[in-house]
Design a protein around this motif. Structure first.
Motif, short mmCIF file in Angstrom:
data_model
loop_
_atom_site.label_atom_id
_atom_site.label_comp_id
_atom_site.label_asym_id
_atom_site.label_seq_id
_atom_site.Cartn_x
_atom_site.Cartn_y
_atom_site.Cartn_z
N LEU A 25 15.54 3.48 6.53
CA LEU A 25 14.51 2.76 7.29
C LEU A 25 15.09 2.04 8.51
CD1 LEU A 25 12.59 1.16 4.27
CD2 LEU A 25 12.01 3.25 5.52
N VAL A 26 14.37 2.15 9.62
CA VAL A 26 14.72 1.40 10.83
C VAL A 26 13.42 0.91 11.47
CG1 VAL A 26 16.84 2.69 11.38
CG2 VAL A 26 14.65 3.52 12.22
N ARG A 27 13.55 -0.02 12.39
CA ARG A 27 12.37 -0.50 13.12
C ARG A 27 12.39 0.11 14.52
NH1 ARG A 27 9.14 -4.70 11.73
NH2 ARG A 27 10.60 -5.54 10.20
N VAL A 28 11.22 0.49 15.00
CA VAL A 28 11.12 1.02 16.36
C VAL A 28 11.23 -0.14 17.34
CG1 VAL A 28 9.64 2.29 17.98
CG2 VAL A 28 9.62 2.88 15.55
N LEU A 29 12.05 0.03 18.39
CA LEU A 29 12.23 -1.07 19.35
C LEU A 29 10.94 -1.28 20.15
CD1 LEU A 29 15.78 -0.25 20.78
CD2 LEU A 29 15.19 -1.76 18.89
N THR A 30 10.73 -2.54 20.55
CA THR A 30 9.54 -2.84 21.34
C THR A 30 9.86 -2.81 22.83
OG1 THR A 30 10.05 -5.15 20.99
CG2 THR A 30 8.32 -4.22 19.61
N GLU A 31 11.16 -2.91 23.16
CA GLU A 31 11.54 -2.91 24.57
C GLU A 31 12.61 -1.85 24.81
OE1 GLU A 31 12.87 -6.83 25.44
OE2 GLU A 31 10.88 -7.69 25.11
N THR A 32 12.64 -1.34 26.04
CA THR A 32 13.67 -0.38 26.41
C THR A 32 15.02 -1.11 26.45
OG1 THR A 32 12.02 0.66 27.78
CG2 THR A 32 14.28 1.37 28.12
N PRO A 33 16.04 -0.58 25.78
CA PRO A 33 17.33 -1.28 25.76
C PRO A 33 17.94 -1.38 27.16
CG PRO A 33 17.31 0.55 24.18
CD PRO A 33 16.06 0.66 24.98
N SER A 34 18.66 -2.48 27.38
CA SER A 34 19.38 -2.62 28.65
C SER A 34 20.86 -2.84 28.36
CB SER A 34 18.80 -3.78 29.45
OG SER A 34 18.87 -4.96 28.67
N CYS A 35 21.30 -2.37 27.19
CA CYS A 35 22.68 -2.58 26.76
C CYS A 35 23.60 -1.53 27.39
CB CYS A 35 22.75 -2.48 25.24
SG CYS A 35 22.15 -0.87 24.67
N GLU A 36 24.87 -1.53 26.97
CA GLU A 36 25.84 -0.59 27.56
C GLU A 36 25.59 0.86 27.13
OE1 GLU A 36 26.35 -2.72 25.19
OE2 GLU A 36 27.63 -1.92 23.61
N MET A 37 24.76 1.08 26.09
CA MET A 37 24.47 2.45 25.65
C MET A 37 23.01 2.82 25.91
SD MET A 37 26.57 2.68 22.08
CE MET A 37 26.27 4.43 21.91
N ALA A 38 22.42 2.17 26.92
CA ALA A 38 20.98 2.31 27.17
C ALA A 38 20.52 3.75 27.32
CB ALA A 38 20.60 1.49 28.40
N GLY A 39 21.41 4.63 27.74
CA GLY A 39 21.01 6.02 27.97
C GLY A 39 20.74 6.80 26.70
N GLN A 40 21.22 6.31 25.58
CA GLN A 40 21.04 7.04 24.33
C GLN A 40 19.88 6.42 23.55
OE1 GLN A 40 22.58 9.73 23.99
NE2 GLN A 40 24.79 9.61 23.92
N PRO A 41 19.00 7.24 22.95
CA PRO A 41 17.86 6.69 22.21
C PRO A 41 18.33 5.72 21.12
CG PRO A 41 18.12 9.06 21.82
CD PRO A 41 19.06 8.70 22.91
N ALA A 42 17.50 4.70 20.87
CA ALA A 42 17.94 3.65 19.95
C ALA A 42 16.81 3.16 19.07
CB ALA A 42 18.51 2.48 20.75
N THR A 43 17.21 2.59 17.94
CA THR A 43 16.29 1.90 17.02
C THR A 43 16.93 0.55 16.67
OG1 THR A 43 17.36 2.72 15.02
CG2 THR A 43 15.64 4.12 15.97
N SER A 44 16.28 -0.18 15.78
CA SER A 44 16.91 -1.38 15.23
C SER A 44 18.09 -0.92 14.38
CB SER A 44 15.92 -2.11 14.33
OG SER A 44 15.84 -1.44 13.07
N PRO A 45 18.96 -1.84 13.95
CA PRO A 45 19.97 -1.41 12.98
C PRO A 45 19.30 -0.97 11.68
CG PRO A 45 20.03 -3.79 13.28
CD PRO A 45 19.09 -3.25 14.30
#
Ligand SMILES: [Zn+2]
Length: 487
Positions: A354-374
């Motif tokens: 289980l993971v949570r879908v992010l509510t905002e587009t990431p702006s971290c150092e790996m922003a180019g790769q799709p992401a979820t919550s931990p």
């Protein structure tokens, strides 16, 4: 030069349609990076992450996904018994099942794969290794892999250790995952060989023995004077932290720089305690035997990012199997793409994670790769009552923060109509501890009614599974009596 090579690799993976990646090309890139290391010193970690996380044009990615999906579907239909029967039974024509219509295909469950693993093996593959999962959710599931897949896994793993983890030829890696985890062990062994670093297989043994090996000097030419990196499951890391705290170890007793974790939920509380105890950076990753070569990595902002080129990642509502909305929790469903995956073929495989879908587009150092919550936990380790759910991560964050609760934490959840009772192995005569735990639970809005501590492990009839239980015994001889003992 280095950036260009990386970009080519990523682009190559993203837009390749029918081309197999040659493991030799990846291995050559590993050698190239090693030479860069030797010439310019350590790679700049931020630069590496930035290069890896660079945004791919969304249109390019969507087109690549559509092509990869089509190929996955037609390959699985033509070459596996399971999908041929399934498509025929449902009356689905594989050439008509586009990516947009993928929800017409039911999820593939762990139970189906477990029941008949050979039905998922491509009839044109050459299987050479059957890798079992270590069975955290019941009977082990298995996947077959070809020599090509194993070569590719080793090459990818070498890239990870060299670039993301920052290991070099002077490092010594101690591997504390179960020696029975065939895929992980064989892959890491070969990858570390490519990096030129030292490899020490310890397995899941007595934590005191593991700590002794970590503190023992390494007298090898060109290597650091002690073990410098560790790879381990979080619950076994918890066992090490608990033992090290009890035995009074300090960070300077170790030469550790990096602790790589995976295979279970790693709480922030445990990661911080491990960083304090060992004086090393803790890095969390996601991977599972069945999902290979799809893997995930946690960034500095705490997201879980996936290598989008290696497969399709869906986050679906655990009940309806519809895409989970932003902010909602869903399970990870994966389709590893051919040609990177060629032996055990899986379409829309339900991982149960289980993971949570992010509510905002990431702006971290790996922003180019799709992401979820931990990772929030396995669905079956995160019980529900009506619309309430107690996530494995929330329990671990609660318990692993308290030094008075023995590590690895052992607990059992009892469901009631209006929430959960948490039974924990810990000091029964410590009401202040219970109060601290209940305060934390209330502050974080956890659906916990009460917390009960138990001195006696027998009081927990069905405790939560932890990988630290996969203990490999060591035979020691009592010199006086001459008898052998397993510990
Ligand atoms: Zn991130």
């Amino acid at each position: 030069m280095f950036d260009t090579a990386l970009r080519q690799l990523r682009q190559g993976l993203a837009i390749a349609t029918g081309r197999r990646i040659r493991p030799g090309d990846v291995a050559a890139l590993v050698q190239h990076i090693r030479r860069t290391h030797a010439e310019f010193g350590r790679l700049d970690h931020d630069r590496v992450m930035e290069a890896m996380g660079r945004v791919t044009d969304p249109d390019v990615r969507a087109a690549a996904d559509a092509r990869h999906w089509r190929r996955s579907v037609t390959t699985a239909y033509r070459h596996t018994v399971y999908y041929r029967r399934l498509f025929d039974r449902l009356g689905i024509r594989p050439d008509e099942l586009s990516l947009a219509r993928r929800t017409e295909l039911p999820l593939t469950t762990k139970a189906s794969l477990r029941a008949l693993p050979e039905a998922f093996v491509s009839d044109r593959s050459e299987p050479v290794l059957q890798a079992f999962t270590t069975g955290s959710t019941g009977t082990p599931t298995s996947c077959w892999f070809s020599a090509y897949e194993l070569d590719l896994a080793a090459a990818y793993s070498a890239m990870y250790w060299l670039m993301t983890a920052g290991l070099g030829p002077a490092d010594v890696l101690q591997v504390c995952v179960s020696s029975r985890a065939a895929l992980a062990v064989s892959t890491t062994l070969r990858a570390i060989g490519m990096v030129g670093a030292g490899y020490v297989q310890t397995g899941v043994i007595d934590p005191a023995e593991t700590l002794a090996r970590l503190t023992t000097p390494v007298h090898l030419p060109g290597k650091k004077p002690r073990v410098s990196a560790l790879t381990i499951n979080p619950s076994q890391l918890a066992a090490l932290v608990g033992q090290a705290e009890r035995d009074g170890y300090r960070p300077h007793d170790f030469g550790l720089e990096l602790i790589g974790c995976g295979g279970e939920v790693l709480s922030t509380a445990l990661a911080e305690r491990a960083e304090r105890t060992f004086g090393a950076r803790v890095q969390d990753t996601y991977g599972m035997t069945e999902a290979f070569p799809i893997s995930g990595q946690n960034c500095s902002a705490g997201h879980l990012h996936f290598g989008a080129e290696q497969g399709l990642i869906e986050v679906l509502d655990p009940v309806t199997a519809e895409p989970a909305a932003p902010g909602a929790v869903g399970q990870l469903v994966v389709t590893p793409y051919p040609p990177f995956r060629e032996t055990t073929l899986l379409l829309r495989y339900a991982t149960g994670d289980l993971v949570r879908v992010l509510t905002e587009t990431p702006s971290c150092e790996m922003a180019g790769q799709p992401a979820t919550s931990p990772l929030l936990g396995k669905a079956e380790f995160s019980p529900t009552v009506r619309d309430l759910r107690l996530y494995q991560r929330d329990v671990l964050e609660l318990l692993e923060r308290q030094p008075a609760v023995p590590l690895p934490v052992r607990y059992q959840v009892a469901a009631a109509a209006d929430g959960f009772d948490l039974h924990v192995l810990g000091p029964e005569d410590d009401p202040a501890l219970v109060a601290r735990l209940e305060t934390h639970a209330a502050e974080h809005d956890l659906p916990i009614r009460k917390i009960v501590l138990h001195d006696d492990p027998a009081a927990l009839a069905r405790p939560q599974f932890v990988r630290a239980l996969l203990r490999e015994t060591v035979a020691t001889r009592n010199e006086e009596t001459g008898t052998w003992m397993l510990r």
